[in-house]
Write an enzyme that holds these catalytic residues in place. Structure first.
Site, short mmCIF file in Angstrom:
data_model
loop_
_atom_site.label_atom_id
_atom_site.label_comp_id
_atom_site.label_asym_id
_atom_site.label_seq_id
_atom_site.Cartn_x
_atom_site.Cartn_y
_atom_site.Cartn_z
N ASP A 123 -56.74 -9.68 17.47
CA ASP A 123 -56.03 -9.09 17.31
C ASP A 123 -55.65 -8.37 19.07
O ASP A 123 -56.90 -8.42 19.62
CB ASP A 123 -56.56 -7.88 16.39
CG ASP A 123 -55.76 -6.44 16.45
OD1 ASP A 123 -55.07 -7.26 16.19
OD2 ASP A 123 -56.49 -5.11 16.84
N ASP A 145 -53.74 -4.84 19.27
CA ASP A 145 -53.88 -3.81 19.61
C ASP A 145 -55.41 -3.54 19.24
O ASP A 145 -55.89 -2.92 18.10
CB ASP A 145 -52.66 -2.95 18.56
CG ASP A 145 -51.04 -3.15 19.38
OD1 ASP A 145 -51.37 -3.54 20.86
OD2 ASP A 145 -50.49 -4.45 18.77
MG LIG Z 1 -55.47 -4.35 16.23
#
Ligand SMILES: [Mg+2]
Length: 218
Positions: free
Chosen positions: A20, A22
């Site tokens: 991931d 963010d």
């Molecule tokens: Mg995230």
């Protein structure tokens, strides 16, 4: 700031990492707050409206975009938030204003993000041990490409899957299978690393991919 999780990752026998972006590789909230304030100020000045009118229109616009585009990358589009909030305020589209909101938000946001040292150590470990890395991220492709460059990920990461590209967001299986397809790996060869229990961890585990949750305490 405290970052928990990277130290628990076991890479033994692993050939690929689904990662991931963010709030996993950098803290999201502080950058979002600065960017949101800058974009709001720019638009208020451009339109000559006060912050109360702006905030109320913004809430309506964001709720509408989220509702209409639920589960899709464009549900987070600052351009669409800007377009709709201007339509709420003016009763018509203003192209310059929509673009101004989007531009100020992302230009400000990208100036404030830095790769977490813990994430950098992890990525260096992957590179040294020839483990492939595929970013797995819910947002439109253009902005996530810009983030990858600003965070210096080009030296560490070989692939990206954005939810715009997949047509669905995490935890949908298509996000994860597309990432594994790009790396030419199966669930047993991969791990998922991300901050969201619902999206990253449960999404990966549903496919038999071991997952690690990262917590950033700002
Ligand atoms: Mg995230």
């Amino acid at each position: 700031m405290q970052v928990l999780g990277f130290e628990l990752i076991d890479l033994i026998g692993i050939k690929g990492v689904l990662l991931d972006i963010d709030n996993t590789l950098y803290p999201y909230q502080p950058s979002h707050q600065v960017a949101q304030a800058a974009a709001a100020t720019a638009l208020q000045e451009y339109l000559g409206v006060d912050s109360v009118a702006f905030e109320s229109a913004y809430k309506v616009a964001r709720t509408r975009v989220h509702h209409d585009l639920e589960g899709q990358a464009a549900s987070h589009s600052r351009l669409l938030y800007g377009q709709k909030l201007v339509e709420v305020l003016l009763g018509r589209t203003d192209f310059e204003a929509s673009l101004l909101f989007d531009r100020v938000y992302w230009d400000t946001f990208l100036k404030t993000i830095n790769l977490l040292p813990e994430a950098k150590v992890f990525l260096e470990q992957c590179r040294e041990t020839n483990i492939k890395v595929c970013l797995l991220t819910d947002l439109t492709a253009a902005i996530q490409h810009r983030k990858a460059i600003v965070l210096g990920l080009a030296d560490y990461v070989q692939y990206m899957v954005s939810s715009e590209e997949a047509g669905v967001e995490k935890p949908a299986a298509a996000m994860f299978t597309l990432g594994m397809e790009k790396m030419d790996l199966s669930p047993a060869d991969c791990i998922m690393v991300g901050d969201s229990l619902e999206k990253d961890i449960k999404g990966a585990e549903a496919l038999g991919i071991r997952a690690y949750q990262i917590s950033i305490l700002v």
